[in-house]
Write a protein that holds these residues in place. Structure first.
Motif, PDB file in Angstrom:
ATOM      1  N   PHE A 262       0.837  -1.188   0.000  1.00 52.28           N
ATOM      2  CA  PHE A 262       0.000   0.000   0.000  1.00 52.28           C
ATOM      3  C   PHE A 262       0.882   1.252   0.000  1.00 52.28           C
ATOM      4  O   PHE A 262       2.110   1.179   0.124  1.00 52.28           O
ATOM      5  CB  PHE A 262      -0.933  -0.020   1.213  1.00 52.28           C
ATOM      6  CG  PHE A 262      -1.928  -1.143   1.178  1.00 52.28           C
ATOM      7  CD1 PHE A 262      -3.012  -1.102   0.306  1.00 52.28           C
ATOM      8  CD2 PHE A 262      -1.783  -2.249   2.004  1.00 52.28           C
ATOM      9  CE1 PHE A 262      -3.928  -2.139   0.265  1.00 52.28           C
ATOM     10  CE2 PHE A 262      -2.693  -3.295   1.961  1.00 52.28           C
ATOM     11  CZ  PHE A 262      -3.767  -3.245   1.094  1.00 52.28           C
TER      12      PHE A 262
ATOM     13  N   ARG B 145       1.251  10.203  -4.549  1.00 53.85           N
ATOM     14  CA  ARG B 145       0.004  10.633  -5.184  1.00 53.85           C
ATOM     15  C   ARG B 145       0.279  11.653  -6.287  1.00 53.85           C
ATOM     16  O   ARG B 145      -0.376  11.642  -7.341  1.00 53.85           O
ATOM     17  CB  ARG B 145      -0.952  11.205  -4.129  1.00 53.85           C
ATOM     18  CG  ARG B 145      -1.522  10.136  -3.182  1.00 53.85           C
ATOM     19  CD  ARG B 145      -2.670  10.689  -2.353  1.00 53.85           C
ATOM     20  NE  ARG B 145      -2.189  11.608  -1.324  1.00 53.85           N
ATOM     21  CZ  ARG B 145      -1.876  11.237  -0.089  1.00 53.85           C
ATOM     22  NH1 ARG B 145      -1.990   9.948   0.290  1.00 53.85           N
ATOM     23  NH2 ARG B 145      -1.466  12.129   0.796  1.00 53.85           N
TER      24      ARG B 145
ATOM     25  N   GLU C 252       1.519   9.833  -9.206  1.00 56.71           N
ATOM     26  CA  GLU C 252       0.409   9.167  -9.883  1.00 56.71           C
ATOM     27  C   GLU C 252      -0.306  10.134 -10.816  1.00 56.71           C
ATOM     28  O   GLU C 252      -0.645   9.790 -11.960  1.00 56.71           O
ATOM     29  CB  GLU C 252      -0.559   8.595  -8.849  1.00 56.71           C
ATOM     30  CG  GLU C 252      -1.736   7.844  -9.452  1.00 56.71           C
ATOM     31  CD  GLU C 252      -2.688   7.315  -8.403  1.00 56.71           C
ATOM     32  OE1 GLU C 252      -3.800   6.889  -8.789  1.00 56.71           O
ATOM     33  OE2 GLU C 252      -2.339   7.322  -7.198  1.00 56.71           O
TER      34      GLU C 252
ATOM     35  N   GLY D  52      -3.188   0.047  -8.700  1.00 55.27           N
ATOM     36  CA  GLY D  52      -4.566  -0.413  -8.751  1.00 55.27           C
ATOM     37  C   GLY D  52      -5.295  -0.027  -7.478  1.00 55.27           C
ATOM     38  O   GLY D  52      -4.763   0.716  -6.645  1.00 55.27           O
ATOM     39  N   ARG D  53      -6.495  -0.510  -7.336  1.00 57.97           N
ATOM     40  CA  ARG D  53      -7.299  -0.223  -6.152  1.00 57.97           C
ATOM     41  C   ARG D  53      -7.787  -1.525  -5.539  1.00 57.97           C
ATOM     42  O   ARG D  53      -8.198  -2.449  -6.251  1.00 57.97           O
ATOM     43  CB  ARG D  53      -8.508   0.648  -6.506  1.00 57.97           C
ATOM     44  CG  ARG D  53      -8.155   2.050  -6.985  1.00 57.97           C
ATOM     45  CD  ARG D  53      -7.822   2.972  -5.841  1.00 57.97           C
ATOM     46  NE  ARG D  53      -7.517   4.338  -6.306  1.00 57.97           N
ATOM     47  CZ  ARG D  53      -7.496   5.391  -5.510  1.00 57.97           C
ATOM     48  NH1 ARG D  53      -7.772   5.259  -4.223  1.00 57.97           N
ATOM     49  NH2 ARG D  53      -7.190   6.581  -6.001  1.00 57.97           N
ATOM     50  N   ASP D  54      -7.725  -1.584  -4.214  1.00 55.01           N
ATOM     51  CA  ASP D  54      -8.294  -2.732  -3.520  1.00 55.01           C
ATOM     52  C   ASP D  54      -9.813  -2.711  -3.706  1.00 55.01           C
ATOM     53  O   ASP D  54     -10.461  -1.698  -3.413  1.00 55.01           O
ATOM     54  CB  ASP D  54      -7.924  -2.670  -2.031  1.00 55.01           C
ATOM     55  CG  ASP D  54      -8.379  -3.910  -1.286  1.00 55.01           C
ATOM     56  OD1 ASP D  54      -9.598  -4.027  -1.044  1.00 55.01           O
ATOM     57  OD2 ASP D  54      -7.522  -4.731  -0.947  1.00 55.01           O
TER      58      ASP D  54
ATOM     59  N   THR E 288     -11.631  -1.988  -0.099  1.00 48.71           N
ATOM     60  CA  THR E 288     -11.384  -0.746   0.642  1.00 48.71           C
ATOM     61  C   THR E 288     -11.206   0.468  -0.263  1.00 48.71           C
ATOM     62  O   THR E 288     -11.354   1.600   0.196  1.00 48.71           O
ATOM     63  CB  THR E 288     -10.123  -0.891   1.506  1.00 48.71           C
ATOM     64  OG1 THR E 288      -8.979  -1.070   0.644  1.00 48.71           O
ATOM     65  CG2 THR E 288     -10.228  -2.093   2.443  1.00 48.71           C
ATOM     66  N   GLY E 289     -10.875   0.252  -1.523  1.00 51.41           N
ATOM     67  CA  GLY E 289     -10.583   1.358  -2.420  1.00 51.41           C
ATOM     68  C   GLY E 289      -9.191   1.927  -2.247  1.00 51.41           C
ATOM     69  O   GLY E 289      -8.834   2.904  -2.908  1.00 51.41           O
ATOM     70  N   TYR E 290      -8.385   1.324  -1.357  1.00 51.85           N
ATOM     71  CA  TYR E 290      -7.029   1.807  -1.140  1.00 51.85           C
ATOM     72  C   TYR E 290      -6.158   1.522  -2.375  1.00 51.85           C
ATOM     73  O   TYR E 290      -6.369   0.527  -3.083  1.00 51.85           O
ATOM     74  CB  TYR E 290      -6.396   1.136   0.076  1.00 51.85           C
ATOM     75  CG  TYR E 290      -7.024   1.495   1.402  1.00 51.85           C
ATOM     76  CD1 TYR E 290      -7.750   2.675   1.560  1.00 51.85           C
ATOM     77  CD2 TYR E 290      -6.885   0.660   2.502  1.00 51.85           C
ATOM     78  CE1 TYR E 290      -8.325   3.015   2.773  1.00 51.85           C
ATOM     79  CE2 TYR E 290      -7.454   0.984   3.728  1.00 51.85           C
ATOM     80  CZ  TYR E 290      -8.181   2.156   3.851  1.00 51.85           C
ATOM     81  OH  TYR E 290      -8.748   2.480   5.050  1.00 51.85           O
ATOM     82  N   ARG E 291      -5.180   2.385  -2.586  1.00 50.78           N
ATOM     83  CA  ARG E 291      -4.215   2.143  -3.655  1.00 50.78           C
ATOM     84  C   ARG E 291      -3.397   0.894  -3.343  1.00 50.78           C
ATOM     85  O   ARG E 291      -2.929   0.730  -2.210  1.00 50.78           O
ATOM     86  CB  ARG E 291      -3.278   3.347  -3.818  1.00 50.78           C
ATOM     87  CG  ARG E 291      -3.941   4.600  -4.361  1.00 50.78           C
ATOM     88  CD  ARG E 291      -2.977   5.768  -4.306  1.00 50.78           C
ATOM     89  NE  ARG E 291      -3.495   6.968  -4.954  1.00 50.78           N
ATOM     90  CZ  ARG E 291      -4.324   7.832  -4.376  1.00 50.78           C
ATOM     91  NH1 ARG E 291      -4.730   7.618  -3.108  1.00 50.78           N
ATOM     92  NH2 ARG E 291      -4.762   8.896  -5.023  1.00 50.78           N
ATOM     93  N   VAL E 292      -3.186   0.076  -4.368  1.00 53.77           N
ATOM     94  CA  VAL E 292      -2.375  -1.137  -4.230  1.00 53.77           C
ATOM     95  C   VAL E 292      -1.265  -1.077  -5.271  1.00 53.77           C
ATOM     96  O   VAL E 292      -1.529  -0.934  -6.468  1.00 53.77           O
ATOM     97  CB  VAL E 292      -3.218  -2.412  -4.428  1.00 53.77           C
ATOM     98  CG1 VAL E 292      -2.322  -3.650  -4.308  1.00 53.77           C
ATOM     99  CG2 VAL E 292      -4.355  -2.476  -3.414  1.00 53.77           C
ATOM    100  N   TYR E 293      -0.021  -1.162  -4.809  1.00 52.70           N
ATOM    101  CA  TYR E 293       1.146  -1.093  -5.685  1.00 52.70           C
ATOM    102  C   TYR E 293       1.724  -2.490  -5.850  1.00 52.70           C
ATOM    103  O   TYR E 293       2.175  -3.109  -4.876  1.00 52.70           O
ATOM    104  CB  TYR E 293       2.214  -0.158  -5.105  1.00 52.70           C
ATOM    105  CG  TYR E 293       1.761   1.269  -4.973  1.00 52.70           C
ATOM    106  CD1 TYR E 293       2.110   2.221  -5.923  1.00 52.70           C
ATOM    107  CD2 TYR E 293       0.978   1.683  -3.886  1.00 52.70           C
ATOM    108  CE1 TYR E 293       1.692   3.542  -5.804  1.00 52.70           C
ATOM    109  CE2 TYR E 293       0.561   3.000  -3.769  1.00 52.70           C
ATOM    110  CZ  TYR E 293       0.914   3.919  -4.726  1.00 52.70           C
ATOM    111  OH  TYR E 293       0.494   5.227  -4.609  1.00 52.70           O
TER     112      TYR E 293
END
Length: 239
Positions: free
Chosen positions: A129, A145, A148, A156-158, A161-166
């Motif tokens: 994350f 950010r 990005e 991407g996004r989880d 949760t909508g959290y950023r996933v790297y």
């Protein structure tokens, strides 16, 4: 008691300025900043300089390309205050930074050699994350950010949760961006390089950028040698 810097040859501010494409005000500013030693004055209050001041000016201008204006100013000020050990410490810091930049370049080149042609899945092993990745790079999450938004990283996004996933590829891009930023490249210069890295076989622009970076480091190292020679001449003249 102030050292008598007079000699049989007296120079006016304009004499120092003309030889280096400077204004007489710049010469006076350099004296006030401690870059030049204090000048003696005539009975009418006019500054009179000597060959020692001319050597100090040459040393300062020669130091700038390798050390930067601020460090060159600090070095000359330390020398003129008799704090030569402090001047040498400042020079050592610049050399240490150059060595660190060379190591950074080597790290980028190593990362380039290890590039994978196909991206990994966002949910695959190695995903992380924004907080842990920022901590690993020694930057703030806000910087990731910003990168990005500039197109340097595309996490991407989880789905829950909508959290950023790297994933591993995103982390690689972030590392390259971080290293290129340290090399002095702007975001708009890095974005197309990262885009080429993502495309299999499109590494020529990045390699060209690294070649330019390497050339600038070599030029900086040579400039440090030239600055050192001029500074040594000034130190000898000071006695």
């Amino acid at each position: 008691m102030r050292r008598n810097l007079q000699s049989s040859e007296r120079l006016r501010p304009v004499d120092l300025a003309r030889g280096h494409g400077l204004s007489t005000q710049a010469v006076r500013n350099y004296e006030e900043a401690g870059i030049l030693p204090p000048a003696d004055r005539t009975d009418h209050g006019y500054r009179t300089y000597t060959p020692l001041h001319a050597q100090a000016l040459r040393a300062f201008l020669a130091l700038i390309p390798g050390h930067g204006h601020q460090a060159a100013t600090s070095i000359m000020r330390a020398v003129n205050e008799g704090a030569t050990d402090e001047a040498f410490r400042l020079i050592d810091e610049s050399h240490a930074q150059l060595l660190d930049d060379r190591r950074t370049l080597q790290a980028v080149e190593s990362a380039l050699r290890d590039l994978e042609p196909e991206p990994a899945e966002a949910s695959g092993p190695g995903s992380t994350f924004i907080g842990p990745l920022a901590e690993q790079l020694g930057i703030r999450p806000a910087t990731l950010r910003k990168w990005e938004r500039a197109g340097l990283v595309r996490p991407g996004r989880d789905p829950l949760t909508g959290y950023r996933v790297y994933d591993e590829t995103d982390a690689r891009d972030a590392r390259l961006a971080h290293q290129l930023r340290r090399g002095g490249y702007l975001l708009e210069q890095i974005a197309p390089l990262i885009a080429q890295v993502r495309a299999a076989g499109g590494l020529e622009p990045l390699e060209a950028a690294l070649g330019d970076w390497r050339g600038r480091l070599s030029a900086r190292g040579r400039a440090m040698l030239n600055g050192a020679a001029e500074l040594e001449g000034y130190l000898r003249k000071r006695g």
